[in-house]
Design an enzyme around this catalytic site. Sequence first.
Site, PDB file in Angstrom:
ATOM      1  N   ASP A  16      61.173-125.462-119.591  1.00 56.91           N
ATOM      2  CA  ASP A  16      61.330-124.165-120.260  1.00 56.91           C
ATOM      3  C   ASP A  16      62.181-123.210-119.420  1.00 56.91           C
ATOM      4  OD1 ASP A  16      59.974-124.548-122.630  1.00 56.91           O
ATOM      5  OD2 ASP A  16      58.031-123.990-121.786  1.00 56.91           O
ATOM      6  N   HIS A  68      58.322-117.061 -99.247  1.00 54.26           N
ATOM      7  CA  HIS A  68      57.781-118.282 -98.640  1.00 54.26           C
ATOM      8  C   HIS A  68      56.532-118.681 -99.423  1.00 54.26           C
ATOM      9  CE1 HIS A  68      59.819-117.720 -94.438  1.00 54.26           C
ATOM     10  NE2 HIS A  68      60.657-117.547 -95.445  1.00 54.26           N
ATOM     11  N   HIS A  86      63.813-114.021-102.486  1.00 48.94           N
ATOM     12  CA  HIS A  86      63.446-115.034-101.492  1.00 48.94           C
ATOM     13  C   HIS A  86      61.997-114.822-101.092  1.00 48.94           C
ATOM     14  CE1 HIS A  86      63.288-117.624 -98.098  1.00 48.94           C
ATOM     15  NE2 HIS A  86      63.296-116.657 -97.199  1.00 48.94           N
ATOM     16  N   HIS A 113      62.499-124.398 -95.001  1.00 54.55           N
ATOM     17  CA  HIS A 113      62.406-122.946 -95.017  1.00 54.55           C
ATOM     18  C   HIS A 113      61.629-122.467 -96.250  1.00 54.55           C
ATOM     19  CE1 HIS A 113      64.782-118.902 -94.510  1.00 54.55           C
ATOM     20  NE2 HIS A 113      63.540-118.710 -94.880  1.00 54.55           N
ATOM     21  N   TYR A 159      63.837-119.882-129.564  1.00 53.48           N
ATOM     22  CA  TYR A 159      62.549-119.475-129.016  1.00 53.48           C
ATOM     23  C   TYR A 159      62.461-117.935-129.003  1.00 53.48           C
ATOM     24  CZ  TYR A 159      58.871-118.872-125.512  1.00 53.48           C
ATOM     25  OH  TYR A 159      57.727-118.503-124.839  1.00 53.48           O
TER      26      TYR A 159
HETATM   27 ZN   LIG Z   1      62.617-116.868 -95.241  1.00 54.53          ZN
END
Ligand SMILES: [Zn+2]
Length: 232
Positions: A119, A96, A94, A170, A228
Amino acid sequence: MLENLKKQVLEGNLDLVKHGLVVLTWGNVSAIDRNNNLVVIKPSGVDYKDMKLDDMVVVDLDGNIIEGNLKPSSDTKTHLEIYKAFNEINSIVHTHSKFATIFAQSKKEIKPYGTTHADYFYNNIMVTRELTNKEIEEDYELNTGKVIIEKYKSSKVNPTECKAILVSEHGPFTFGKDVKEAVENSIVLEFISEMALHTINLKENELPMQKSLINKHYLRKHGKNAYYGQKK
Ligand SMILES: [Zn+2]
């Protein structure tokens, strides 16, 4: 315990800094050991430059700390909820990161505009619904995990075919079969987000690329008859 997984999670977190995806102490990487149902996750609010192997926190799927002296990431419950829902996902990232977060804040999904997207991701990068006031006040991090799961299920999108999603207002979460892949998906997501924003600005219509080209690029890399790269 889980020294190897801790090492991968630490390196994954440091890679986020190296690739310019996080500032200050934002962002978190985790990984799960499926044999023991234990998760290794970044500690909360520790400076990346001071972060050490022993700072990584081991928790079980109920969030109990099994090993570690520090508090785990405040987003731990989001990660655990996703691991419980999707067995094929072994690592979660996670951030930002700027351009992906711009799309999340605009509540705008990212269409595949070109082969760089195809891709890596077979679908639009979806945006979750907004959380309700009750969901925010009562169990925010858990409910963030729940809206991510809800979005995949209600859209009938398999998370293994689109290992990135935007949480409304978010930011992005990306997934992988391991830490390396989850981090790589974060890097690619940020890259295609920046390109998509500019593409939208220049494009005369909002239409995505042709479906046959998406199929060609995604499936030659990830499909049953992928060709690939080098043969393993
Ligand atoms: Zn966050």
